[in-house]
Design an enzyme around this catalytic site. Structure first.
Site, PDB file in Angstrom:
ATOM      1  N   ARG A  36      99.990  66.903  41.938  1.00 44.93           N
ATOM      2  CA  ARG A  36     100.682  66.412  40.755  1.00 44.93           C
ATOM      3  C   ARG A  36     101.361  67.597  40.079  1.00 44.93           C
ATOM      4  O   ARG A  36     100.731  68.343  39.334  1.00 44.93           O
ATOM      5  CB  ARG A  36      99.646  65.767  39.825  1.00 44.93           C
ATOM      6  CG  ARG A  36     100.227  64.930  38.710  1.00 44.93           C
ATOM      7  CD  ARG A  36      99.161  64.634  37.661  1.00 44.93           C
ATOM      8  NE  ARG A  36      98.810  65.850  36.942  1.00 44.93           N
ATOM      9  CZ  ARG A  36      97.685  66.036  36.263  1.00 44.93           C
ATOM     10  NH1 ARG A  36      96.769  65.090  36.209  1.00 44.93           N
ATOM     11  NH2 ARG A  36      97.455  67.180  35.632  1.00 44.93           N
ATOM     12  N   HIS A  42      99.597  64.664  33.759  1.00 46.25           N
ATOM     13  CA  HIS A  42      99.057  63.314  33.929  1.00 46.25           C
ATOM     14  C   HIS A  42     100.032  62.288  33.360  1.00 46.25           C
ATOM     15  O   HIS A  42     100.468  61.379  34.030  1.00 46.25           O
ATOM     16  CB  HIS A  42      97.690  63.168  33.275  1.00 46.25           C
ATOM     17  CG  HIS A  42      97.243  61.741  33.288  1.00 46.25           C
ATOM     18  ND1 HIS A  42      97.038  61.060  34.465  1.00 46.25           N
ATOM     19  CD2 HIS A  42      97.053  60.841  32.286  1.00 46.25           C
ATOM     20  CE1 HIS A  42      96.716  59.802  34.185  1.00 46.25           C
ATOM     21  NE2 HIS A  42      96.727  59.644  32.882  1.00 46.25           N
ATOM     22  N   TYR A  84      93.902  73.273  31.798  1.00 42.98           N
ATOM     23  CA  TYR A  84      92.875  73.148  32.839  1.00 42.98           C
ATOM     24  C   TYR A  84      93.342  73.491  34.253  1.00 42.98           C
ATOM     25  O   TYR A  84      92.557  73.624  35.157  1.00 42.98           O
ATOM     26  CB  TYR A  84      92.290  71.715  32.837  1.00 42.98           C
ATOM     27  CG  TYR A  84      93.319  70.613  32.986  1.00 42.98           C
ATOM     28  CD1 TYR A  84      93.841  70.284  34.235  1.00 42.98           C
ATOM     29  CD2 TYR A  84      93.771  69.893  31.873  1.00 42.98           C
ATOM     30  CE1 TYR A  84      94.781  69.275  34.375  1.00 42.98           C
ATOM     31  CE2 TYR A  84      94.713  68.880  32.006  1.00 42.98           C
ATOM     32  CZ  TYR A  84      95.216  68.573  33.251  1.00 42.98           C
ATOM     33  OH  TYR A  84      96.145  67.586  33.387  1.00 42.98           O
TER      34      TYR A  84
HETATM   35  C1  LIG Z   1      89.073  52.014  34.403  1.00 46.07           C
HETATM   36  C2  LIG Z   1      89.840  53.098  33.735  1.00 46.07           C
HETATM   37  N1  LIG Z   1      89.182  54.160  33.206  1.00 46.07           N
HETATM   38  C3  LIG Z   1      89.870  55.148  32.596  1.00 46.07           C
HETATM   39  C4  LIG Z   1      91.237  55.102  32.489  1.00 46.07           C
HETATM   40  C5  LIG Z   1      92.007  56.230  31.811  1.00 46.07           C
HETATM   41  N2  LIG Z   1      92.798  56.939  32.849  1.00 46.07           N
HETATM   42  C6  LIG Z   1      94.085  56.642  33.058  1.00 46.07           C
HETATM   43  S1  LIG Z   1      94.710  57.445  34.364  1.00 46.07           S
HETATM   44  C7  LIG Z   1      93.273  58.275  34.652  1.00 46.07           C
HETATM   45  C8  LIG Z   1      93.178  59.221  35.821  1.00 46.07           C
HETATM   46  C9  LIG Z   1      93.540  58.554  37.112  1.00 46.07           C
HETATM   47  O1  LIG Z   1      93.502  59.453  38.171  1.00 46.07           O
HETATM   48  P1  LIG Z   1      93.955  59.036  39.627  1.00 46.07           P
HETATM   49  O2  LIG Z   1      93.360  57.722  40.004  1.00 46.07           O
HETATM   50  O3  LIG Z   1      93.683  60.175  40.507  1.00 46.07           O
HETATM   51  O4  LIG Z   1      95.512  58.753  39.480  1.00 46.07           O
HETATM   52  P2  LIG Z   1      96.644  59.780  39.047  1.00 46.07           P
HETATM   53  O5  LIG Z   1      96.816  59.654  37.569  1.00 46.07           O
HETATM   54  O6  LIG Z   1      96.226  61.124  39.462  1.00 46.07           O
HETATM   55  O7  LIG Z   1      97.862  59.323  39.747  1.00 46.07           O
HETATM   56  C10 LIG Z   1      92.316  57.906  33.712  1.00 46.07           C
HETATM   57  C11 LIG Z   1      90.951  58.435  33.649  1.00 46.07           C
HETATM   58  C12 LIG Z   1      91.875  53.966  33.024  1.00 46.07           C
HETATM   59  N3  LIG Z   1      93.189  53.791  32.943  1.00 46.07           N
HETATM   60  N4  LIG Z   1      91.167  52.991  33.656  1.00 46.07           N
END
Ligand SMILES: Cc1ncc(C[n+]2csc(CCOP(=O)(O)OP(=O)(O)O)c2C)c(N)n1
Ligand SMILES: [Mg+2]
Lengths: 327, 355
Positions: B254, B258, B267
């Site tokens: 990435r 985020h 971080y």
């Molecule tokens: C069930 C749930 N818990 C927490 C969140 C908050 N949240 C949004 S994105 C994220 C990280 C997701 O990481 P990943 O699945 O690796 O996808 P990326 O953002 O890296 O594409 C979190 C913790 C959420 N959207 N849904």
């Protein structure tokens, strides 16, 4: 020809059979619904008739039963999912309220989720932990989900057919204590009981009891006992919590000016609180006594040997009705 | 006891040279099309991040650095019959599949209306914010399509973070049992907000998990468009042939943040980032095409200018979409709304002076 008599299990089985016959898109999925015919035998004989691709024994995983049902519905199937006991909707809660309930809205109407969730619930049959929990009100806080609570065999069949055909998701809660308690006339063939139409299950001029599901049967027994003491209770069977028939509720309570709400869920924030608040808004000037509630205590459902102390009883309903009638 | 990681599928090296003995999985025309999509992804991200900073765009999760992963996977699908079930960081995958970019852009600009929803006939489900919740749904979709005898494959996206959710496990398990036509495409971009991949799972490769569900898993260099495409094509072929699911772990990075509220400098590991910078998915393709004499500087500049103009056009079109009606929030909750809800809508209209 005499009309056939059925208990709740037979009425549900009859509804599922007729609907699977009528609509090839209808399929059942859940734990033990196929080979066993369900732990309560509500789906007995269906796998033999319709095969293992339409009556599916799924892996033991509630969230995927509901999530997959949503996807199946989007693909064009009409899934009827069974959650073996309503208490175990907790494992699938996210897929029910936030996902199923909001899918039409989240997709802005592009998709909808024609999914029925059947789930037995309620105390009085000495089930193990978690099996009896009456958590219906949790789903009332999930807009998009209809919450329906039949109280007798006739309604069970008609409301289940209505649920399966409803284009939106329906949580169909089955009163397991009533499953085999008695039979009544339940016709063969097609009929539906519409949602959002409460029914006055008993006429009476002195006090109005408001209930749904198995608590209606409890109220019938309480009303019979009250009659021995010359108190005539009417009973409103709400039948569906969402949609709520405010009109029938308000009229029936206004007619006596006195109301006792009876439910199996714990008292605090049970659906009875919503009923009481609605009456306070819509029927305040017709009330001659404070609204009373008889519910389970605000404690965890106790071990089976103690459940009769926990659940609302005839005596507690009678006592509350007498107090309310005299106030 | 050693746990063996799968070997990582790679074809095109970061220097733009093919790995010894490797053959490209795309022909030149197809690769140029892929490059165009990757550039659209990147230039769009860069532009809308700017718009977000000006307050004209909602919270946004860019696909920066993941373009080969996003584009290469979706190019294995046939939009006419296959389906995409997204998480949220695969924007150009769903655009290539038919969801018009101006409609999505309008939605990010606050125009959440029926006019900007996924159009009829476009086989895409809504993006999913509740991580992994899309996976059981995708399995159900694939299952239903199979039951109805449709010649369709579902590609479901998930992140490294989302793969720790219970829904991930339940979905892959059910997909294996029912042998549904699905490809689970995991973008392992090393981060779930600030949580590094190493804290997400002790497995040396997420792709190994597939074995536990009874179907194949493959790990690919997610910054190599040839490798991503090759793995996706093979997984789609298997699904279409009735051989069931595949899990693809696309190892990428990435490069942005985020989302527009995040600040990775708090971080991020600078060395890891620099390492992936050298493995940029777009630079790699450009170097390769250069070496073949298929893309000179002039042609690349033209391509970038064209794509940039398209982004501007899309944003303009999105800005011109009609806005929301306040009482539109009551739409599409039920086909037949309960009387209570209709009454509340009347009440809202009264208090809001809304027609
Ligand atoms: C069930 C749930 N818990 C927490 C969140 C908050 N949240 C949004 S994105 C994220 C990280 C997701 O990481 P990943 O699945 O690796 O996808 P990326 O953002 O890296 O594409 C979190 C913790 C959420 N959207 N849904
Ligand atoms: Mg991630």
């Amino acid at each position: 020809m005499a009309m056939p008599e059925r208990n709740v299990v037979e009425a549900i089985n009859n509804a599922l059979t007729e609907e699977m016959e009528r609509d090839p898109r209808v399929m059942l999925l859940g734990l033990d619904v196929g080979r066993l015919g369900g732990v309560f035998r509500t789906t007995s004989g269906l796998i033999e008739k319709y095969g293992a691709s339409r009556v599916v024994d799924t892996p033991l995983a509630e969230a995927s039963i509901i999530g997959a049902s949503l996807g199946l519905a989007v693909s064009g199937m009409v899934p009827v999912a069974e959650i073996q006991f309503l208490g175990f909707t907790a494992q699938a809660f996210h897929q029910i309220g936030p996902q199923l309930g909001k899918y039409r809205h989240r997709s802005r109407g592009r998709y909808h989720a024609q999914v029925t969730i059947r789930a037995p619930f309620g105390g009085g049959i000495r089930s193990p932990e978690f099996h009896s929990d009456a958590v219906e009100a949790q789903f009332v806080q999930s807009p998009g989900i209809k919450v329906v609570m039949p109280s007798n065999p006739y309604d069970a069949k008609g409301m289940l057919l209505e649920a399966i055909r409803d284009p939106d998701p329906v949580l169909f809660c089955e009163p397991d204590r009533l499953y085999r308690l008695y039979r009544m006339e339940v016709p063969d063939g097609d009929y539906t009981v519409p949602f959002g139409k409460a029914v006055v299950a008993r006429e009476g001029k002195d006090v109005t009891l408001v209930a749904w599901s198995a608590a209606v049967e409890l109220c019938q027994r309480a009303a019979a006992k009250l009659a021995e003491e010359d108190i005539e209770a009417s009973i409103v069977d709400l039948r569906t919590l969402v949609p709520l028939d405010v009109e029938t509720l308000v009229n029936a309570v206004a007619a006596t000016g006195r109301c006792v709400i009876v439910h199996e869920a714990p008292l605090s924030a049970g659906f009875g609180a919503e009923v009481a608040a609605t009456l306070a808004e819509e029927a305040f000037y017709d009330l001659d006594a404070p609204i009373a509630r008889v519910a389970s205590w605000d404690i965890p459902f106790p071990p089976a040997s103690m459940e009769h102390w926990y659940l609302p009883s005839v005596d507690r309903v009678v006592e509350a009705a007498k107090r309310t009638a005299a106030a | 006891m050693a746990i063996m990681a799968e070997t990582r599928l790679m074809t095109l090296q970061p220097d733009g040279k093919l790995l010894k003995g490797a053959r490209p999985s795309m022909d030149e025309e197809f690769l140029l099309d892929a490059l165009r999509w990757m550039l659209l992804s990147r230039l769009y991200d860069e532009k809308v991040i700017g718009l977000q900073r000006q307050g004209r765009f909602g919270v946004y999760s860019p696909g920066l650095g993941q373009e080969a992963s996003i584009v290469g996977s979706s190019m294995a699908l046939d939009p006419e019959r296959d389906w995409i079930v997204p998480q949220y960081r695969e924007l150009m995958a769903i655009v290539r599949h038919g969801y018009p970019l101006e409609k999505i852009t309008a939605t990010y600009m606050g125009k959440t209306t029926e006019a900007t929803r996924i159009p009829e006939g476009v086989n895409v489900l809504p993006t999913q914010v509740a991580l992994a919740a899309q996976l059981p749904q995708a399995v159900g979709l694939a299952w239903g399509l199979k039951l109805q005898g449709k010649d369709a494959v579902v590609m479901a996206y998930i992140g490294d973070g989302g793969s720790s959710e219970g829904d991930f496990h339940e979905a892959l398990n059910l997909a294996g049992v029912q042998k549904v036509p699905i490809v689970f495409f995991m973008q392992n971009n090393q981060w779930a907000i600030s949580t590094p991949r190493s804290l997400q799972s002790a497995t040396p490769s997420f792709s190994l998990r597939a074995a536990g569900y009874g179907f194949p898993g493959v790990e690919v260099d997610g910054n190599d468009i040839f490798a991503v495409y090759q793995a996706a094509v093979e997984a789609v072929r298997r699904a279409r042939a009735g051989d069931g699911p595949t899990l693809i772990e696309s190892v990428t990075y990435r490069m942005g943040f985020h989302n527009t509220t995040d600040n990775p400098s708090r971080y991020e590991d600078k060395e890891q980032r620099a390492d992936f910078e050298r493995r940029d998915p777009i630079d790699r393709v450009v170097r390769y095409l250069r070496s073949l004499g298929l893309l000179d500087e002039q042609r690349e500049d033209n391509l970038r200018a064209e794509v940039s103009a398209e982004v501007d056009r899309v944003i303009e079109a999105a800005a011109a979409e009609p806005g929301v009606r306040p009482d539109g929030m009551f739409d599409n909750v039920y086909e037949r709304p309960p009387a209570r809800v209709l009454k509340q809508r009347e009440q809202f209209r009264g208090s809001n002076g809304n027609a």
